[in-house]
Every structure is written in structure tokens, then in C-alpha cells.
Design a protein around this motif. Structure first.
Motif, PDB file in Angstrom:
ATOM      1  N   LYS A   1      -7.883  -5.033   9.945  1.00 16.28           N
ATOM      2  CA  LYS A   1      -6.725  -4.898   9.062  1.00 16.28           C
ATOM      3  C   LYS A   1      -5.962  -3.601   9.327  1.00 16.28           C
ATOM      4  O   LYS A   1      -4.722  -3.602   9.429  1.00 16.28           O
ATOM      5  N   ALA A   2      -6.677  -2.504   9.448  1.00 12.78           N
ATOM      6  CA  ALA A   2      -6.007  -1.218   9.638  1.00 12.78           C
ATOM      7  C   ALA A   2      -5.191  -1.206  10.928  1.00 12.78           C
ATOM      8  O   ALA A   2      -4.076  -0.679  10.968  1.00 12.78           O
ATOM      9  N   ILE A   3      -5.745  -1.797  11.986  1.00 12.32           N
ATOM     10  CA  ILE A   3      -5.010  -1.852  13.257  1.00 12.32           C
ATOM     11  C   ILE A   3      -3.756  -2.687  13.101  1.00 12.32           C
ATOM     12  O   ILE A   3      -2.670  -2.314  13.555  1.00 12.32           O
ATOM     13  N   ALA A   4      -3.900  -3.858  12.451  1.00 16.81           N
ATOM     14  CA  ALA A   4      -2.747  -4.747  12.272  1.00 16.81           C
ATOM     15  C   ALA A   4      -1.626  -4.046  11.521  1.00 16.81           C
ATOM     16  O   ALA A   4      -0.453  -4.074  11.937  1.00 16.81           O
ATOM     17  N   LEU A   5      -1.970  -3.390  10.417  1.00 15.65           N
ATOM     18  CA  LEU A   5      -0.945  -2.741   9.600  1.00 15.65           C
ATOM     19  C   LEU A   5      -0.342  -1.531  10.298  1.00 15.65           C
ATOM     20  O   LEU A   5       0.827  -1.189  10.069  1.00 15.65           O
ATOM     21  N   SER A   6      -1.109  -0.897  11.166  1.00 18.74           N
ATOM     22  CA  SER A   6      -0.632   0.320  11.835  1.00 18.74           C
ATOM     23  C   SER A   6       0.438   0.046  12.878  1.00 18.74           C
ATOM     24  O   SER A   6       1.101   0.978  13.340  1.00 18.74           O
ATOM     25  N   THR A   7       0.621  -1.197  13.265  1.00 19.70           N
ATOM     26  CA  THR A   7       1.566  -1.507  14.341  1.00 19.70           C
ATOM     27  C   THR A   7       2.938  -1.906  13.831  1.00 19.70           C
ATOM     28  O   THR A   7       3.808  -2.315  14.616  1.00 19.70           O
ATOM     29  N   ASP A   8       3.184  -1.813  12.518  1.00 17.67           N
ATOM     30  CA  ASP A   8       4.524  -2.037  11.982  1.00 17.67           C
ATOM     31  C   ASP A   8       5.432  -0.849  12.312  1.00 17.67           C
ATOM     32  O   ASP A   8       4.947   0.272  12.570  1.00 17.67           O
ATOM     33  N   VAL A   9       6.730  -1.081  12.269  1.00 19.40           N
ATOM     34  CA  VAL A   9       7.699   0.014  12.406  1.00 19.40           C
ATOM     35  C   VAL A   9       7.501   0.974  11.256  1.00 19.40           C
ATOM     36  O   VAL A   9       7.222   0.574  10.112  1.00 19.40           O
ATOM     37  N   GLU A  10       7.595   2.273  11.530  1.00 21.45           N
ATOM     38  CA  GLU A  10       7.469   3.279  10.478  1.00 21.45           C
ATOM     39  C   GLU A  10       8.530   3.037   9.395  1.00 21.45           C
ATOM     40  O   GLU A  10       9.672   2.714   9.711  1.00 21.45           O
ATOM     41  N   PRO A  11       8.158   3.212   8.117  1.00 19.17           N
ATOM     42  CA  PRO A  11       9.085   2.900   7.008  1.00 19.17           C
ATOM     43  C   PRO A  11      10.467   3.520   7.167  1.00 19.17           C
ATOM     44  O   PRO A  11      11.484   2.862   6.917  1.00 19.17           O
TER      45      PRO A  11
END
Length: 281
Positions: free
Chosen positions: A267-277
Motif C-alpha cells: 500500500k505505501a509503495i502504491a500511494l507514494s507514486t502519485d503526483v505530489e499534492p
């Protein structure tokens, strides 16, 4: 209330079990076979209650013609059952290009084309059900069955998407995932690649030996499974999946729990690959 069914592959296995059950209870059946003689006994017994069509589901033009003829003959078809198919045994490099094409053409493209051919008629009549025979092998995977699994996983994905496309027209799908059943699937509906010695001491070889020695449970009752498929048609809304057999239940549950656990662990890896807010705008 009696219903009208279109079923592919009614000469044996689940298709035959369904045809016998439905005809005995007074329903009408349009069944497809490779050779019509395999249905002579049922035709003699049930007459016009049964329509038999010759069909090879790899013949797309033939699929369209037979589906059209069935809807015209019976005017209204309540349930389409995509049952025709077979298995292909062998590690990925043990099967031939021709065997791969035939497996995909039959189990996947054949099923897709039956659905595509039926949809316009189901839309025109205001809805209906489609039962897609998959397998516990549409959720699990075993060595030596890679090409078979490819078709079953693929048809499940196809149905998941199409079910959303046609839901507004009153068309519903149920994917049936049987485990091993006491049909002639392994004896009469399984093709094999040429075994390579290099695979003898691998999981593929171990699977073959276990199958040859009868070490896999074979507790599935095809008549009970056919009854469960029929009962699902009277359930509203249609169950998206129908898993049949204790082996299928345990194998599918283990596979799903394992995949969910692996997903959560990443989960942490998946969420970390979004564009920065601050960059999303």
C-alpha cells in the motif's frame, strides 16, 4: 415459470447435465454440439422442446448464424449459457503455436463472440441472463495449465466489463467457477502438449504426476452443480460469481486472501507514486 435456454456444448459435461435437467422440468433448450447425433436421444424424447444446432464456436460467422436462428425459432431466450470449451495441459513451452491458438479461439474468443452475437437480441427483448462457464482456474493458477488459465482469467475480465456496459438494458451476467467435477473433462476434453524431459522435476512435472495418480480431489457432482446454475437464474440481482465445489471454494478463497494480503503489504509503495499534492493542479 418455464424458461428458454441457449446452451453451447450440450453433448457432454455441464452442458449435457443442464440440458437434461432443464428439459425434464419443462423448459425449452436450444443446444449446440459438434455432432448432432450426440443429442438424438434427447431429441427423440423431448421433440420440439429441444432445438439442436451444429456449431464450432471458433467459427464466428457460424456463431452469429446459430444464435440468430435460435432466437428466431424460440422468439424469446431467457438465458444464454456459454459452456463450450476444453483444457490444454502442458508447460508454456511444451504446447505448440497451433494448440495455443485453438485454446484461445475456443475458450476465449468463442465465448466472446457468443456473447456479442446474443447481446442485440437480449437488448431487443428487454433483457436476459448470460451464464459464463469459467473455472476455479479463473481465480487460481496451477503449473502445467498456463494456457488454460490464460483463457479463463481473460474471459472473467471480459465479462466484468461487459456486465457494466449492458446493465442498463436489463442484461445480467453470472460467472460460474466450478472445481473438479465428475464429468469427462479430463478424459475427453483435455488436450496435451509434448512433455519435455527438462520439466520432469519441476512443478509442472509434479502436477502431471499427481493428476495421473488421481491425487487431486474429484468430489464435484455435475448434476448438483447444474442445479445450482439453474437456481442462480431465479436470484435477483444475478450473482456475479458462482463458485461450485469445496475444492473451488478453498482454492479461490486462498488465492484471493493471498492477493489481498500482498496488495495491502504494498500500500505505501502504491500511494507514494502519485503526483505530489502541490503539483496536481
Amino acid at each position: 415459470m418455464a424458461k428458454t435456454w441457449f446452451i453451447t456444448g450440450t453433448s457432454s459435461g455441464f452442458g449435457r447435465a443442464l440440458a437434461e435437467l432443464l428439459l425434464a422440468r419443462g423448459d425449452r433448450v436450444a443446444g449446440t454440439v459438434r455432432k448432432t447425433a450426440s443429442m438424438d436421444d434427447l431429441k427423440a424424447k423431448y421433440g420440439d422442446q429441444l432445438m439442436v444446432h451444429t456449431l464450432d464456436v471458433t467459427d464466428t460467422d457460424g456463431v452469429r448464424e446459430v444464435v440468430r436462428a435460435a432466437f428466431e425459432q424460440f422468439d424469446h431466450i431467457d438465458v444464454v449459457v456459454n459452456n463450450a470449451g476444453y483444457g490444454l495441459s502442458g508447460a508454456a513451452e511444451e504446447v505448440t503455436d497451433k494448440q495455443i491458438r485453438q485454446q484461445i479461439d475456443t475458450n476465449l474468443i468463442g465465448s466472446i463472440q457468443v456473447i456479442r452475437a446474443a447481446l442485440p437480441f437480449l437488448r431487443a427483448q428487454g433483457g436476459g441472463r448470460i451464464i459464463q462457464l469459467a473455472s476455479m482456474g479463473g481465480q487460481t493458477a496451477y503449473p502445467n495449465l498456463s494456457l488454460y488459465h490464460a483463457t479463463k482469467w481473460a474471459i472473467e475480465g471480459f465479462v466484468e466489463a461487459v456486465a457494466q456496459e449492458v446493465a442498463p438494458f436489463g442484461i445480467e451476467f453470472t460467472i460460474v467457477e466450478p472445481g473438479v467435477a465428475r464429468t469427462n473433462f479430463y478424459a475427453g476434453s483435455m488436450a496435451s502438449g509434448a512433455a519435455m524431459a527438462i520439466y520432469e522435476d519441476t512443478p509442472a512435472g509434479a502436477f502431471r504426476r499427481a493428476a495421473a495418480e488421481g491425487l487431486f480431489p474429484n468430489n464435484g457432482d455435475p448434476v448438483k452443480m447444474a442445479n445450482a446454475m439453474v437456481d442462480s437464474v431465479y436470484t435477483n440481482p444475478a450473482p456475479r460469481r458462482l463458485t461450485l465445489g469445496s475444492d473451488a471454494y478453498h482454492a479461490v478463497r486462498e488465492a484471493l486472501v493471498g492477493r489481498l494480503s500482498a496488495l495491502d503489504a504494498q500500500k505505501a509503495i502504491a500511494l507514494s507514486t502519485d503526483v505530489e499534492p502541490e503539483l496536481q493542479s
